[in-house]
Enzyme design. Structure first.
Site, short mmCIF file in Angstrom:
data_model
loop_
_atom_site.label_atom_id
_atom_site.label_comp_id
_atom_site.label_asym_id
_atom_site.label_seq_id
_atom_site.Cartn_x
_atom_site.Cartn_y
_atom_site.Cartn_z
CG HIS A 87 -1.51 1.34 1.55
ND1 HIS A 87 -1.23 2.07 2.69
CD2 HIS A 87 -2.39 2.09 0.84
CE1 HIS A 87 -1.93 3.19 2.68
NE2 HIS A 87 -2.63 3.23 1.57
NE ARG A 91 -2.75 12.07 3.92
CZ ARG A 91 -2.13 11.01 4.43
NH1 ARG A 91 -1.79 10.00 3.65
NH2 ARG A 91 -1.83 10.95 5.71
#
Lengths: 283, 283
Positions: A87, A91
């Site tokens: 994963h 951001r």
């Protein structure tokens, strides 16, 4: 890398501003189900974000406060239980009051822990961190262990990696350009790090037993994402695009009441590694 | 009814007071996985319960406030996709300040909606309600549709039933004994109501297609329970007994990106029934 399946792509727009691109791969050679989600959304600050983004200042926020948020999220689930789940998320968030920050991380969830491979992954994460700040790796590795902890199972989701949030000039003493360079370097580290994991594990043999354990581990992944992951919960509760948010779900999962791996088995060995604070770099 | 598998039983105790009995059945003839959880816990009022139980009075609560909570929860998942999943919960809560209330309900989640059977189930729920109060069924049926709504999917978990919470003397104009009699009658209605569902569906044929759809429906059940169900969330976040709380999980589930049932198929027909406000009693 997969060589069999292709990504399908959907471009979506957000009513209040911005949009994104969701790419999903299913039923591949290596990858059972994976997604790459890019989004760049903007507009008036949603009420649900006020408290988490502004804290105690929320009540003084101007009514015309605008935001911009962009990021890339990747989750890859594999066919062969010997190949780990991975994963990544990077951001960036900013508001019209001048505040901005970066967040993200990469973490690894092997169905079977192979210590040498876990060490390789952590060394690569450390290398990216060390190029930018001497304390990044120590802090972000510990942060990852904390974040990906499944409290109701008293175990970590996987073997960790790095995780960080709200990095800005004040918190790190680094410019926006320097932090962006770190984020980009982390993104660039993703493909080689995971390629190595896949190359070392994709031809390992497996059978019913390993598939059964993989399905049990996947149910823990589901539990973490739906119960504890802040991004998933926030997205689902604020009417985000459900299929993009839930691209992180495994292709399948099983639940067995009170399952315990056999003492001394490879499964019990993996279970024992699912804890905070393992010093993988020096393993 | 199952005739093959037996329940396994675990007696557990709660450190701060009370305990319970969890019974789980797996790999049966009819039942794939099911649980019956009885609990009766008591002791000093947990901080996490203060706000939800006392509302604005929470800050004036005496520091020695005690509570007692007891209930029975049942979730049954089936092998044959033509046999519905069922869920029941009945519960009672009281505090040392004299407040008490009842809550609960029964709801049905068919993998394939067979309208005549759904109508039978709702008629039975209505019959129990009508013996106690003229407005119970209308209110509790609507409450059930609201509660078991999967907001991020814009669909209900199943075809509903009845749901209610915080029934007390003031809210219902009924004594504790009358409300207890209603709760007991509801518990008594569970076995015949579900036996009828099973008897009518257990011999219906099914194949790969139906099993695939069942696994997709089960993933929605997982999503509701982990994201929206208040009891599950509360239990997991306050360190309840995880295996007892998650006995509600299906034995297996699958997630497919952007799955849509074929137009005009039985699966699409079922999907179309998963909405609030269907007048099943008069179907």
């Amino acid at each position: 890398m997969d060589g069999l399946a292709q990504f399908e792509e959907e471009i979506w727009t957000r009513e209040a501003g911005g949009g994104g691109r969701t790419r999903v791969i299913q039923n591949g050679r290596v990858l059972a189900k994976g997604g790459v989600n890019f989004s760049a959304v903007e507009g008036p600050m949603p009420a649900e974000l006020m408290k988490t983004s502004l804290g105690t200042e929320a009540e003084y926020a101007p009514s015309d406060l605008q935001f911009y948020a962009t990021g890339v999220s990747i989750v890859l689930h594999t066919n062969n239980p010997m190949v780990p789940i991975i994963h990544m998320n990077i951001r960036y968030f900013e508001m019209s009051n001048g505040k901005w920050w970066f967040g993200g991380g990469i973490d690894l969830t092997p169905h079977y822990v192979i210590p040498a491979l876990v060490k390789d992954f952590h060394l690569r994460m450390k290398a990216v961190c060390d190029s930018f700040h001497a304390n990044f790796h120590t802090r972000f590795k510990a942060w990852c262990d904390e974040y990906f902890f499944i409290k109701h199972r008293h175990e970590t989701r996987g073997v960790g990696g790095i995780f960080f949030d709200r990095l800005d000039e004040a918190s790190e003493g680094m410019s926006k350009e320097q932090l962006l360079a770190f984020i980009i370097a982390l993104g660039d580290a993703f493909v080689p790090a995971y390629n190595y994991q896949v190359a070392q594990t994709q031809d390992l043999p497996y059978g019913e037993r390993e598939l059964h354990w993989q399905a049990l581990r996947r149910s823990r992944y589901v539990e973490f994402n739906l119960v504890w992951d802040r991004g998933t919960k926030f997205g689902l509760q604020t009417d985000g695009r459900t299929e993009s948010i839930l691209m992180s779900m495994p292709p399948s999962a099983i639940w067995e009441y009170n399952y315990q791996p056999e003492v001394g088995s490879p499964e019990a060995e993996t279970q024992a590694w699912l804890r905070k604070g393992v010093d993988w770099v020096n393993y």
